[in-house]
Design a protein around this motif. Structure first.
Motif, PDB file in Angstrom:
ATOM      1  N   TYR A 242       0.830  -1.205   0.000  1.00 28.58           N
ATOM      2  CA  TYR A 242       0.000   0.000   0.000  1.00 28.58           C
ATOM      3  C   TYR A 242       0.863   1.253   0.000  1.00 28.58           C
ATOM      4  O   TYR A 242       0.445   2.307  -0.502  1.00 28.58           O
ATOM      5  CB  TYR A 242      -0.925   0.005   1.215  1.00 28.58           C
ATOM      6  CG  TYR A 242      -2.098  -0.942   1.111  1.00 28.58           C
ATOM      7  CD1 TYR A 242      -2.711  -1.184  -0.109  1.00 28.58           C
ATOM      8  CD2 TYR A 242      -2.595  -1.593   2.239  1.00 28.58           C
ATOM      9  CE1 TYR A 242      -3.782  -2.055  -0.219  1.00 28.58           C
ATOM     10  CE2 TYR A 242      -3.672  -2.471   2.143  1.00 28.58           C
ATOM     11  CZ  TYR A 242      -4.260  -2.702   0.906  1.00 28.58           C
ATOM     12  OH  TYR A 242      -5.324  -3.566   0.796  1.00 28.58           O
ATOM     13  N   GLY A 243       2.062   1.142   0.556  1.00 29.50           N
ATOM     14  CA  GLY A 243       2.979   2.282   0.578  1.00 29.50           C
ATOM     15  C   GLY A 243       3.454   2.700  -0.799  1.00 29.50           C
ATOM     16  O   GLY A 243       3.953   3.821  -0.974  1.00 29.50           O
ATOM     17  N   LEU A 244       3.307   1.822  -1.790  1.00 27.49           N
ATOM     18  CA  LEU A 244       3.667   2.191  -3.158  1.00 27.49           C
ATOM     19  C   LEU A 244       2.785   3.324  -3.681  1.00 27.49           C
ATOM     20  O   LEU A 244       3.217   4.107  -4.532  1.00 27.49           O
ATOM     21  CB  LEU A 244       3.537   0.981  -4.084  1.00 27.49           C
ATOM     22  CG  LEU A 244       4.481  -0.207  -3.824  1.00 27.49           C
ATOM     23  CD1 LEU A 244       4.133  -1.365  -4.739  1.00 27.49           C
ATOM     24  CD2 LEU A 244       5.932   0.209  -4.027  1.00 27.49           C
ATOM     25  N   ILE A 245       1.575   3.422  -3.149  1.00 26.26           N
ATOM     26  CA  ILE A 245       0.638   4.455  -3.624  1.00 26.26           C
ATOM     27  C   ILE A 245       1.130   5.860  -3.266  1.00 26.26           C
ATOM     28  O   ILE A 245       1.247   6.716  -4.154  1.00 26.26           O
ATOM     29  CB  ILE A 245      -0.773   4.199  -3.070  1.00 26.26           C
ATOM     30  CG1 ILE A 245      -1.294   2.857  -3.588  1.00 26.26           C
ATOM     31  CG2 ILE A 245      -1.716   5.331  -3.463  1.00 26.26           C
ATOM     32  CD1 ILE A 245      -2.641   2.447  -3.001  1.00 26.26           C
ATOM     33  N   PRO A 246       1.439   6.164  -1.980  1.00 27.27           N
ATOM     34  CA  PRO A 246       1.968   7.506  -1.689  1.00 27.27           C
ATOM     35  C   PRO A 246       3.310   7.783  -2.353  1.00 27.27           C
ATOM     36  O   PRO A 246       3.597   8.932  -2.712  1.00 27.27           O
ATOM     37  CB  PRO A 246       2.088   7.526  -0.161  1.00 27.27           C
ATOM     38  CG  PRO A 246       2.045   6.110   0.267  1.00 27.27           C
ATOM     39  CD  PRO A 246       1.208   5.398  -0.737  1.00 27.27           C
ATOM     40  N   VAL A 247       4.136   6.750  -2.515  1.00 25.02           N
ATOM     41  CA  VAL A 247       5.412   6.941  -3.219  1.00 25.02           C
ATOM     42  C   VAL A 247       5.168   7.408  -4.646  1.00 25.02           C
ATOM     43  O   VAL A 247       5.805   8.347  -5.136  1.00 25.02           O
ATOM     44  CB  VAL A 247       6.243   5.636  -3.200  1.00 25.02           C
ATOM     45  CG1 VAL A 247       7.426   5.738  -4.161  1.00 25.02           C
ATOM     46  CG2 VAL A 247       6.748   5.336  -1.800  1.00 25.02           C
ATOM     47  N   GLU A 248       4.221   6.770  -5.317  1.00 30.45           N
ATOM     48  CA  GLU A 248       3.911   7.138  -6.695  1.00 30.45           C
ATOM     49  C   GLU A 248       3.266   8.520  -6.770  1.00 30.45           C
ATOM     50  O   GLU A 248       3.578   9.313  -7.671  1.00 30.45           O
ATOM     51  CB  GLU A 248       2.989   6.089  -7.315  1.00 30.45           C
ATOM     52  CG  GLU A 248       2.547   6.398  -8.737  1.00 30.45           C
ATOM     53  CD  GLU A 248       3.690   6.476  -9.714  1.00 30.45           C
ATOM     54  OE1 GLU A 248       3.484   7.029 -10.825  1.00 30.45           O
ATOM     55  OE2 GLU A 248       4.793   5.985  -9.388  1.00 30.45           O
ATOM     56  N   LEU A 249       2.372   8.832  -5.838  1.00 30.27           N
ATOM     57  CA  LEU A 249       1.711  10.135  -5.836  1.00 30.27           C
ATOM     58  C   LEU A 249       2.719  11.266  -5.647  1.00 30.27           C
ATOM     59  O   LEU A 249       2.650  12.308  -6.326  1.00 30.27           O
ATOM     60  CB  LEU A 249       0.642  10.194  -4.743  1.00 30.27           C
ATOM     61  CG  LEU A 249      -0.592   9.316  -4.958  1.00 30.27           C
ATOM     62  CD1 LEU A 249      -1.513   9.400  -3.756  1.00 30.27           C
ATOM     63  CD2 LEU A 249      -1.327   9.718  -6.238  1.00 30.27           C
ATOM     64  N   TYR A 250       3.664  11.052  -4.744  1.00 34.63           N
ATOM     65  CA  TYR A 250       4.675  12.090  -4.535  1.00 34.63           C
ATOM     66  C   TYR A 250       5.578  12.219  -5.754  1.00 34.63           C
ATOM     67  O   TYR A 250       5.853  13.329  -6.223  1.00 34.63           O
ATOM     68  CB  TYR A 250       5.522  11.772  -3.303  1.00 34.63           C
ATOM     69  CG  TYR A 250       6.650  12.772  -3.117  1.00 34.63           C
ATOM     70  CD1 TYR A 250       6.424  13.995  -2.505  1.00 34.63           C
ATOM     71  CD2 TYR A 250       7.933  12.498  -3.595  1.00 34.63           C
ATOM     72  CE1 TYR A 250       7.442  14.929  -2.359  1.00 34.63           C
ATOM     73  CE2 TYR A 250       8.954  13.414  -3.458  1.00 34.63           C
ATOM     74  CZ  TYR A 250       8.706  14.626  -2.847  1.00 34.63           C
ATOM     75  OH  TYR A 250       9.710  15.548  -2.720  1.00 34.63           O
ATOM     76  N   PRO A 256       6.993  17.359  -8.664  1.00 36.36           N
ATOM     77  CA  PRO A 256       7.033  18.388  -9.722  1.00 36.36           C
ATOM     78  C   PRO A 256       6.273  19.658  -9.337  1.00 36.36           C
ATOM     79  O   PRO A 256       6.670  20.761  -9.729  1.00 36.36           O
ATOM     80  CB  PRO A 256       6.377  17.690 -10.923  1.00 36.36           C
ATOM     81  CG  PRO A 256       6.525  16.240 -10.647  1.00 36.36           C
ATOM     82  CD  PRO A 256       6.433  16.091  -9.163  1.00 36.36           C
ATOM     83  N   PHE A 257       5.197  19.520  -8.551  1.00 38.16           N
ATOM     84  CA  PHE A 257       4.414  20.689  -8.151  1.00 38.16           C
ATOM     85  C   PHE A 257       5.182  21.548  -7.149  1.00 38.16           C
ATOM     86  O   PHE A 257       5.147  22.784  -7.210  1.00 38.16           O
ATOM     87  CB  PHE A 257       3.092  20.244  -7.547  1.00 38.16           C
ATOM     88  CG  PHE A 257       2.247  21.374  -7.047  1.00 38.16           C
ATOM     89  CD1 PHE A 257       1.517  22.164  -7.935  1.00 38.16           C
ATOM     90  CD2 PHE A 257       2.178  21.658  -5.687  1.00 38.16           C
ATOM     91  CE1 PHE A 257       0.744  23.217  -7.470  1.00 38.16           C
ATOM     92  CE2 PHE A 257       1.405  22.704  -5.217  1.00 38.16           C
ATOM     93  CZ  PHE A 257       0.680  23.490  -6.107  1.00 38.16           C
ATOM     94  N   ILE A 258       5.911  20.904  -6.226  1.00 41.71           N
ATOM     95  CA  ILE A 258       6.611  21.643  -5.170  1.00 41.71           C
ATOM     96  C   ILE A 258       7.955  22.182  -5.645  1.00 41.71           C
ATOM     97  O   ILE A 258       8.296  23.343  -5.422  1.00 41.71           O
ATOM     98  CB  ILE A 258       6.813  20.743  -3.927  1.00 41.71           C
ATOM     99  CG1 ILE A 258       5.453  20.342  -3.349  1.00 41.71           C
ATOM    100  CG2 ILE A 258       7.649  21.455  -2.866  1.00 41.71           C
ATOM    101  CD1 ILE A 258       5.544  19.311  -2.236  1.00 41.71           C
ATOM    102  N   PHE A 259       8.742  21.335  -6.322  1.00 46.21           N
ATOM    103  CA  PHE A 259      10.122  21.703  -6.658  1.00 46.21           C
ATOM    104  C   PHE A 259      10.303  22.099  -8.121  1.00 46.21           C
ATOM    105  O   PHE A 259      11.419  22.463  -8.519  1.00 46.21           O
ATOM    106  CB  PHE A 259      11.058  20.535  -6.329  1.00 46.21           C
ATOM    107  CG  PHE A 259      11.133  20.210  -4.868  1.00 46.21           C
ATOM    108  CD1 PHE A 259      11.944  20.939  -4.017  1.00 46.21           C
ATOM    109  CD2 PHE A 259      10.380  19.168  -4.334  1.00 46.21           C
ATOM    110  CE1 PHE A 259      12.015  20.643  -2.668  1.00 46.21           C
ATOM    111  CE2 PHE A 259      10.444  18.859  -2.979  1.00 46.21           C
ATOM    112  CZ  PHE A 259      11.262  19.603  -2.152  1.00 46.21           C
ATOM    113  N   LYS A 260       9.254  22.001  -8.916  1.00 46.22           N
ATOM    114  CA  LYS A 260       9.358  22.351 -10.338  1.00 46.22           C
ATOM    115  C   LYS A 260      10.436  21.502 -11.012  1.00 46.22           C
ATOM    116  O   LYS A 260      10.343  20.285 -11.036  1.00 46.22           O
ATOM    117  CB  LYS A 260       9.631  23.842 -10.503  1.00 46.22           C
ATOM    118  CG  LYS A 260       8.631  24.739  -9.788  1.00 46.22           C
ATOM    119  CD  LYS A 260       7.216  24.529 -10.290  1.00 46.22           C
ATOM    120  CE  LYS A 260       6.231  25.448  -9.559  1.00 46.22           C
ATOM    121  NZ  LYS A 260       4.845  25.226  -9.990  1.00 46.22           N
TER     122      LYS A 260
END
Length: 310
Positions: A242-250, A256-260
């Motif tokens: 299940y931890g693969l899901i937050p890894v993929e979302l980040y 890309p949204f935070i650090f461009k």
């Protein structure tokens, strides 16, 4: 021939490929980078080779900033040492039923500790491991866990936007299909074992008048077994997956949204390191099997005999 040998033994390249395969060296590289960052925060200036381990270019074999430099000889030695328990077991107690298991283990050793390993090399042990999927619940759970982590680790290879929904859908359908198959296969098998042992629910069946070998006074009984829920993977493995899901979302959206355009290597490193933890656990579990007695060894205790060679 020279080019073939260079491809088979890429010792002129770096320790890792441009995208780190999720093995022991991705963890080693990450620890080195973290230690180097901590030392710099403490005010100590240490030379840090630029893209020492992320370039993966020909001739790029520069060392680490803090940890000892790794050479091809070191990786070859580690692979042999990791395989040694398996080879000793095969030599001392050869079992035809364990051939596939030890082939899988040997491939995992090469993947975890080899030099300049490509992430696609995970197929070397995932494919033969699929042959054991119906052997036992444990082997089936190992396959489900290792194959899911290995396939997810290949996501960065398909980096185009139009490929993203395809790879996500394929992985979801694969994991869902395998989970349903394993649960029903071993659930039905468990139910059948209960019925054969007489522990299942039974109900009387009235005989019918027909040309049968049974007399009218005989009453037969029908075994009615129901589906048995079987846990293929444990709760910790399930939580890890299940931890693969937050890894993929980040990696795909938040970074890309935070650090461009800054720190582009972080999502790749995160996927590699997270998958490396799961595969390293799987390797350690396979290693522990080298020191366990097989069922045939347990049954033959007290009256051992020579089983010969394969």
């Amino acid at each position: 021939m020279g080019q073939v040998l260079m491809r088979l033994f890429p010792f002129g390249r770096g320790l890792c490929h441009a995208y780190w395969a999720p093995n022991f060296w991705s963890l080693y590289n990450t620890i080195d980078k973290v230690l180097a960052a901590i030392i710099r925060l403490l005010g100590v200036d240490i030379p840090t080779p630029k893209a020492a381990m992320t370039g993966g270019l020909v001739g790029d074999s520069s060392g680490h900033a803090v940890l000892p430099k790794v050479t091809p000889a070191v990786t070859a030695l580690l692979v042999l040492v990791a395989m040694l328990p398996c080879m000793i077991r095969i030599w001392r107690k050869p079992r035809r039923s364990e051939v596939v298991q030890w082939i899988v283990y040997s491939y995992i050793c090469g993947y975890m500790f080899g030099w300049h390993v490509h992430e696609k090399a995970a197929l070397h042990f995932v494919v033969p491991l699929s042959l054991l999927i119906v052997d036992s619940v444990e082997a089936s759970g190992d396959f489900f866990f290792i194959s899911t982590v290995s396939y997810y680790s290949l996501f960065p290879l398909l980096f185009k936007g139009k490929e993203y929904p395809i790879k996500v859908l394929v992985l979801f359908l694969y994991t869902y299909g395998i989970a349903i198959y394993q649960t029903h296969y071993f659930g039905d098998m468990s139910a059948r074992k209960l019925s054969e042992s007489g522990e299942g629910h039974t109900e009387p069946v009235q005989p019918t008048a027909s040309k049968s070998s049974y007399s009218a006074s005989e009453v037969t009984r029908k075994v009615d077994y129901s589906f048995q829920e079987v846990e293929v993977i444990g709760s910790w493995k399930r939580l890890y997956l299940y931890g693969l899901i937050p890894v993929e979302l980040y990696s795909q959206f938040l970074h890309p949204f935070i650090f461009k355009d800054r720190l582009p290597f972080v999502p790749l490193m995160l996927i590699s390191v997270y998958c490396a933890v799961g595969l390293f656990y799987s390797w350690a579990k396979q290693l522990s099997a080298c020191f366990k007695e097989s069922k045939s060894d347990i049954l033959s205790k007290g009256h051992r005999q020579d089983f010969g060679v394969l």
